[in-house]
Design a protein around this motif. Structure first.
Motif, short mmCIF file in Angstrom:
data_model
loop_
_atom_site.label_atom_id
_atom_site.label_comp_id
_atom_site.label_asym_id
_atom_site.label_seq_id
_atom_site.Cartn_x
_atom_site.Cartn_y
_atom_site.Cartn_z
N CYS A 1 0.75 -14.67 -6.65
CA CYS A 1 0.06 -14.02 -5.74
C CYS A 1 -0.51 -12.63 -6.16
N PHE A 2 0.03 -12.20 -7.20
CA PHE A 2 -0.45 -10.89 -7.78
C PHE A 2 -1.71 -11.09 -8.56
N ASN A 3 -2.51 -9.96 -8.72
CA ASN A 3 -3.92 -10.06 -9.36
C ASN A 3 -3.82 -10.78 -10.82
N LYS A 4 -2.66 -10.22 -11.54
CA LYS A 4 -2.08 -10.50 -12.68
C LYS A 4 -1.14 -11.42 -12.66
N GLU B 1 -0.99 -3.52 -2.98
CA GLU B 1 -2.39 -3.52 -3.38
C GLU B 1 -2.59 -4.37 -4.65
N GLU B 2 -1.55 -4.53 -5.59
CA GLU B 2 -1.68 -5.56 -6.90
C GLU B 2 -2.01 -7.05 -6.23
N MET B 3 -1.74 -7.20 -4.95
CA MET B 3 -2.07 -8.72 -4.49
C MET B 3 -3.38 -8.71 -3.76
N ASN B 4 -4.15 -7.51 -3.81
CA ASN B 4 -5.39 -7.47 -2.91
C ASN B 4 -6.55 -8.38 -3.26
N ARG C 1 -5.93 -11.47 -3.72
CA ARG C 1 -5.27 -12.89 -3.21
C ARG C 1 -5.16 -12.88 -1.77
N ILE C 2 -4.32 -11.71 -1.56
CA ILE C 2 -3.79 -11.62 -0.22
C ILE C 2 -4.08 -10.40 0.62
N SER C 3 -4.33 -10.10 1.76
CA SER C 3 -4.47 -8.77 2.59
C SER C 3 -3.48 -8.67 3.47
N ILE C 4 -2.82 -7.58 3.62
CA ILE C 4 -1.72 -7.24 4.33
C ILE C 4 -2.06 -5.89 5.39
N ALA C 5 -2.14 -6.26 6.41
CA ALA C 5 -2.20 -4.85 7.37
C ALA C 5 -1.02 -4.78 8.09
N TYR C 6 -0.50 -3.32 8.10
CA TYR C 6 0.63 -3.09 8.84
C TYR C 6 0.36 -1.69 9.59
N ASP C 7 1.19 -1.16 10.46
CA ASP C 7 1.07 -0.11 11.27
C ASP C 7 1.49 1.09 10.34
N SER C 8 1.39 2.25 10.58
CA SER C 8 1.82 3.58 9.93
C SER C 8 3.22 3.32 9.90
N ILE C 9 3.84 3.82 8.57
CA ILE C 9 5.08 3.91 8.61
C ILE C 9 5.72 5.09 9.35
N ILE C 10 6.47 4.88 9.94
CA ILE C 10 7.38 5.92 10.67
C ILE C 10 8.54 6.67 9.66
N SER C 11 9.15 5.75 9.14
CA SER C 11 10.29 5.97 8.27
C SER C 11 10.62 5.09 7.18
N ALA C 12 11.14 5.18 5.93
CA ALA C 12 11.38 4.32 4.74
C ALA C 12 12.53 4.75 4.20
N VAL C 13 13.48 3.96 4.05
CA VAL C 13 14.78 4.03 3.48
C VAL C 13 15.02 2.91 2.38
N TYR C 14 15.71 3.36 1.18
CA TYR C 14 16.20 2.41 0.43
C TYR C 14 17.33 1.95 1.02
N ILE C 15 17.62 0.47 0.77
CA ILE C 15 18.80 -0.24 1.51
C ILE C 15 20.03 -0.16 0.78
N ILE C 16 19.60 -0.18 -0.66
CA ILE C 16 20.55 -0.02 -1.41
C ILE C 16 20.05 0.89 -3.08
N PRO C 17 20.74 1.45 -3.57
CA PRO C 17 20.14 1.99 -4.56
C PRO C 17 19.17 1.51 -5.42
N PRO C 18 17.98 1.98 -5.68
CA PRO C 18 17.01 1.39 -6.40
C PRO C 18 17.39 1.35 -7.80
N GLU C 19 16.89 -0.01 -8.77
CA GLU C 19 17.11 -0.23 -10.07
C GLU C 19 15.86 -0.41 -10.85
N SER D 1 8.03 -10.12 -7.84
CA SER D 1 7.83 -10.85 -6.79
C SER D 1 8.17 -10.06 -5.43
N ILE D 2 7.90 -10.32 -4.45
CA ILE D 2 8.09 -9.55 -3.23
C ILE D 2 8.47 -10.30 -2.19
#
Length: 125
Positions: A10-13, A79-82, A84-102, A19-20
């Motif tokens: 799905c990614f441009n490369k 955007e690295e999939m743009n 092949r794929i277009s995704i529209a979504y509302d403005s982000i109100i909040s964003a949190v890590y669900i688990i610590p990132p690696e 993957s997502i």
């Protein structure tokens, strides 16, 4: 609730190994982001295309805030999939890590005006 898996093609490369996985649902159906994540993990486990032990992998959730740079990073993965794929979504109100990132696995929870979104980016490279 909707679950989507964007594999490496799905990614441009498409030669990359990233993957997502996204799960989306109306915010009005869940009393909290934690309740949504619990249900999203159960939803993923209930489908053969997503059969993993999701609840076990995410049993130690932390919900730590994400800064603006990390939000930009998350958007850049989409955007690295743009080509092949277009995704529209509302403005982000909040964003949190669900688990610590690696370095190879970043999982976040997003709240928009109308939805909760479970967002997992992984790479094997």
């Amino acid at each position: 609730m909707i679950a989507i898996h964007f594999g490496h093609l799905c990614f441009n490369k498409p030669s990359g190994e990233q993957s997502i996985v996204m799960v989306l649902a109306p915010k009005k159906d869940y009393p909290s982001i934690d309740n949504f994540v619990t249900k999203a993990l159960m939803y993923l486990e209930s489908h053969k295309d997503f059969c993993d032990n999701w609840s076990e992998m995410y049993k130690n959730r932390v919900y730590s805030p994400i800064d603006e740079d990390e939000k930009k990073w998350m958007k850049s993965r989409l955007e690295e999939m743009n080509q092949r794929i277009s995704i529209a979504y509302d403005s982000i109100i909040s964003a949190v890590y669900i688990i610590p990132p690696e370095w190879n696995d970043i999982t976040i929870g997003l709240e928009t005006e109308s939805e909760y979104i479970f967002y997992q980016w992984v790479t094997t490279a």
